[in-house]
Scaffold this active site. Structure first.
Site, short mmCIF file in Angstrom:
data_model
loop_
_atom_site.label_atom_id
_atom_site.label_comp_id
_atom_site.label_asym_id
_atom_site.label_seq_id
_atom_site.Cartn_x
_atom_site.Cartn_y
_atom_site.Cartn_z
CB CYS A 14 -0.98 -0.03 1.17
SG CYS A 14 -0.22 0.01 2.80
CG ASN A 17 4.34 -1.75 5.25
OD1 ASN A 17 5.47 -2.08 5.62
ND2 ASN A 17 3.37 -2.64 5.20
CB CYS A 19 -3.77 1.54 7.09
SG CYS A 19 -3.56 2.97 8.18
NE ARG A 20 -4.53 1.51 1.76
CZ ARG A 20 -4.33 2.27 0.71
NH1 ARG A 20 -5.16 2.19 -0.31
NH2 ARG A 20 -3.30 3.09 0.66
CB SER A 21 0.31 -3.48 2.75
OG SER A 21 1.14 -2.57 3.38
CG ASP A 132 -5.42 5.80 2.50
OD1 ASP A 132 -5.42 5.42 3.69
OD2 ASP A 132 -4.60 6.61 2.04
P1 4NP Z 1 -1.84 2.76 4.11
O1 4NP Z 1 -2.50 4.10 4.69
O2 4NP Z 1 -1.29 3.13 2.74
O3 4NP Z 1 -2.99 1.82 4.03
O4 4NP Z 1 -0.77 2.36 5.10
C1 4NP Z 1 -1.83 5.31 4.77
C2 4NP Z 1 -0.97 5.54 5.81
C3 4NP Z 1 -0.34 6.77 5.90
C4 4NP Z 1 -0.58 7.74 4.96
C5 4NP Z 1 -1.44 7.51 3.92
C6 4NP Z 1 -2.06 6.28 3.81
N1 4NP Z 1 0.06 9.01 5.07
O5 4NP Z 1 -0.27 9.91 4.29
O6 4NP Z 1 0.92 9.19 5.96
#
Ligand code: 4NP
Length: 164
Positions: A14, A17, A19-21, A132
Site C-alpha cells: 500500500c 505500510n 494500514c492496508r498492507s 485508504d
Molecule cells: P496505508 O494508509 O497506505 O494503508 O498504510 C496510509 C498511511 C499513511 C498515509 C497515507 C495512507 N500518510 O499519508 O501518511
C-alpha cells in the site's frame, strides 16, 4: 505437495505500510498458518512511501485487527525495494495508485508479478481497490478487514490450484 519446492512468496503493498498492507499481511499469514501451509507460502508487506519506515501499524489498524483475532503488533513498516521484484512471485497493490507506482519501479520482464490484490477477490462486487482508511473513521478500518478477509481466502485457493 513437494517439500523441496520453492516457496511461493507474496508481497502486500500500500502507500504507508501501516494500514492496508499490514492488515493483508496479518490476515493472509493467519490463513497460511491455519491451512498448515507455512512451509510452502510466505507473505510480507511494504509501502511505496517512506514516511512510516520502522513504525508499527497504525493503532486503529491494530485494534480493528485484534478484535477479529489478528495480532499485527510485531509488524514494522518498510518501503518497497528493487530486489522485491525478483524475490516475490505476487506483488499485490491495494489500489490503483500503488499499482501505478509499482509498475513504474518494476523491471519490464517482471511486470507480470504486479497485480491488484482484489483481482483475487472472487465476489468483491466489482470493487477493485481497498480504500485508504488513514484519514477516515473507524468504519473504514472495518471495510479494509472485510475486503482483505475475502480476498485472502480467494488468493489462498488460487495459489493452491496454481502452485501446490
Ligand atoms: P496505508 O494508509 O497506505 O494503508 O498504510 C496510509 C498511511 C499513511 C498515509 C497515507 C495512507 N500518510 O499519508 O501518511
Amino acid at each position: 505437495m513437494k517439500a523441496s519446492r520453492q516457496k511461493v512468496r507474496v508481497l502486500m503493498v500500500c502507500l504507508g505500510n501501516i494500514c492496508r498492507s499490514p492488515t493483508a499481511h496479518g490476515v493472509f499469514l493467519h490463513r497460511i498458518e491455519r491451512a498448515g501451509l507455512s512451509e510452502f507460502i510466505e507473505v510480507d508487506s511494504a509501502g511505496t512511501g517512506d514516511w512510516h519506515i520502522g513504525k508499527q501499524p497504525d493503532p486503529r489498524t491494530c485494534r480493528a485487527a485484534q478484535a477479529r483475532g489478528y495480532d499485527l503488533t510485531p509488524l514494522r513498516a518498510r518501503q518497497v525495494r528493487a530486489d522485491d521484484f525478483e524475490k516475490f512471485d505476487y506483488i499485490l497493490a491495494m489500489d490503483g495508485e500503488n499499482l501505478r507506482n509499482l509498475q513504474a519501479l518494476c523491471p519490464p520482464h517482471l511486470k507480470h508479478k504486479v497485480k491488484l490484490f482484489l483481482d483475487f477477490a472472487g465476489d468483491a462486487d466489482g470493487v477493485r481497490y481497498v480504500p485508504d482508511p488513514y484519514y477516515g473513521e473507524e468504519d473504514g478500518f472495518q471495510k479494509v478487514l472485510d475486503l482483505v478477509e475475502n480476498a485472502s481466502g480467494s488468493l489462498l485457493d488460487h495459489i493452491r490450484r496454481q502452485h501446490l
